[in-house]
Motif scaffolding. Structure first.
Motif, PDB file in Angstrom:
ATOM      1  N   ARG A  90       0.831  -1.210   0.000  1.00 28.42           N
ATOM      2  CA  ARG A  90       0.000   0.000   0.000  1.00 28.42           C
ATOM      3  C   ARG A  90       0.870   1.266   0.000  1.00 28.42           C
ATOM      4  O   ARG A  90       0.622   2.206  -0.755  1.00 28.42           O
ATOM      5  CB  ARG A  90      -0.919  -0.030   1.220  1.00 28.42           C
ATOM      6  CG  ARG A  90      -1.995   1.030   1.239  1.00 28.42           C
ATOM      7  CD  ARG A  90      -2.903   0.879   2.455  1.00 28.42           C
ATOM      8  NE  ARG A  90      -3.583  -0.403   2.516  1.00 28.42           N
ATOM      9  CZ  ARG A  90      -4.700  -0.705   1.863  1.00 28.42           C
ATOM     10  NH1 ARG A  90      -5.256   0.203   1.077  1.00 28.42           N
ATOM     11  NH2 ARG A  90      -5.259  -1.883   2.001  1.00 28.42           N
ATOM     12  N   GLU A  91       1.913   1.284   0.821  1.00 24.64           N
ATOM     13  CA  GLU A  91       2.783   2.459   0.924  1.00 24.64           C
ATOM     14  C   GLU A  91       3.498   2.755  -0.390  1.00 24.64           C
ATOM     15  O   GLU A  91       3.593   3.919  -0.802  1.00 24.64           O
ATOM     16  CB  GLU A  91       3.812   2.266   2.048  1.00 24.64           C
ATOM     17  CG  GLU A  91       3.213   2.395   3.430  1.00 24.64           C
ATOM     18  CD  GLU A  91       4.192   2.043   4.548  1.00 24.64           C
ATOM     19  OE1 GLU A  91       5.321   1.565   4.259  1.00 24.64           O
ATOM     20  OE2 GLU A  91       3.828   2.240   5.727  1.00 24.64           O
ATOM     21  N   VAL A  92       4.000   1.724  -1.059  1.00 21.84           N
ATOM     22  CA  VAL A  92       4.700   1.948  -2.332  1.00 21.84           C
ATOM     23  C   VAL A  92       3.729   2.488  -3.376  1.00 21.84           C
ATOM     24  O   VAL A  92       4.056   3.430  -4.108  1.00 21.84           O
ATOM     25  CB  VAL A  92       5.390   0.659  -2.832  1.00 21.84           C
ATOM     26  CG1 VAL A  92       5.946   0.851  -4.241  1.00 21.84           C
ATOM     27  CG2 VAL A  92       6.509   0.256  -1.888  1.00 21.84           C
ATOM     28  N   ILE A  93       2.533   1.948  -3.456  1.00 23.70           N
ATOM     29  CA  ILE A  93       1.533   2.419  -4.427  1.00 23.70           C
ATOM     30  C   ILE A  93       1.184   3.873  -4.157  1.00 23.70           C
ATOM     31  O   ILE A  93       1.137   4.702  -5.078  1.00 23.70           O
ATOM     32  CB  ILE A  93       0.276   1.522  -4.390  1.00 23.70           C
ATOM     33  CG1 ILE A  93       0.625   0.129  -4.911  1.00 23.70           C
ATOM     34  CG2 ILE A  93      -0.864   2.143  -5.199  1.00 23.70           C
ATOM     35  CD1 ILE A  93      -0.438  -0.928  -4.646  1.00 23.70           C
ATOM     36  N   GLU A  94       0.953   4.212  -2.900  1.00 19.23           N
ATOM     37  CA  GLU A  94       0.600   5.591  -2.545  1.00 19.23           C
ATOM     38  C   GLU A  94       1.764   6.550  -2.791  1.00 19.23           C
ATOM     39  O   GLU A  94       1.566   7.651  -3.324  1.00 19.23           O
ATOM     40  CB  GLU A  94       0.138   5.655  -1.088  1.00 19.23           C
ATOM     41  CG  GLU A  94      -1.206   4.978  -0.882  1.00 19.23           C
ATOM     42  CD  GLU A  94      -1.595   4.819   0.581  1.00 19.23           C
ATOM     43  OE1 GLU A  94      -0.804   5.208   1.479  1.00 19.23           O
ATOM     44  OE2 GLU A  94      -2.697   4.283   0.836  1.00 19.23           O
TER      45      GLU A  94
END
Length: 196
Positions: A90-94
């Motif tokens: 989730r963090e990488v996508i955001e």
């Protein structure tokens, strides 16, 4: 065979860089509003020893203790695999910002993926009397089959072809024990994205 924290952090950093690069490249290829669904081998918690490669490590350690393979060859053997958790994906996508994240789901799947077969003799014609033992043995052989297809070339390069049959027979037995006693599972992360 769990990794020390410094190795875990290095693998996380590399995963973040690689996954960001992957997202940027796919973003350039896609039209705005285009959808992408990914399946990623992941984990629930990092550095969880309940990974199928842990069983490979146990077998290698047994073979070292019995003098079948050299300890040094195991010490220098490394599979730099990182299984991210939901938060890390989730963090990488955001942070990348190229995609909207629609859905991210975590699925736990039995190593044998619910494998079942009619009762009888095992594939190597080993007679096992108890139906439950037959089922466990078949499930172990099934898991060993797909792991051997993936891992044998890597293991052969490091340890030699002459030990492969023994290694995978031992692996099958340890998988049977793990299926019966430890209830380990693969973790898949399913990610649905739309290009911004």
């Amino acid at each position: 065979m769990t990794s020390p924290n410094v190795a875990l952090e290095a693998h996380l950093t590399q995963f973040q860089m690689d996954f960001t690069t992957f997202l940027k490249c796919r973003s350039k290829e896609m039209v705005i509003g285009g959808c992408m669904i990914l399946t990623i081998l992941g984990c629930i918690i990092n550095n969880d020893p309940k990974h199928i490669l842990e069983i490979v490590g146990r077998v290698l350690n047994d073979m070292v203790s019995e003098g079948i393979i050299e300890e040094e060859s195991v010490d220098y053997f490394n599979i730099p695999m990182y299984s991210p958790n939901e938060k890390e994906i989730r963090e990488v996508i955001e942070d990348d910002g190229s995609f909207w994240l629609h859905k991210l789901e975590v699925y736990e799947i039995a190593w044998d993926a619910g494998f079942s077969e009619a009762k009888g003799k095992t594939s190597n014609n080993t007679n096992i009397n108890d139906d439950d033992d037959i089922d466990k043995h078949r499930r172990g052989e099934f898991v060993c089959g797909y792991m051997r297809a993936v891992m044998e070339p890597i293991l052969t390069k490091q340890f030699g072809e002459s030990v492969m049959d023994d290694l995978f027979q031992r692996f099958t037995q340890k998988v049977i024990e793990s299926i019966a006693n430890e209830h380990w599972q693969h973790v898949n992360l399913i990610v649905s994205l739309t290009k911004k």
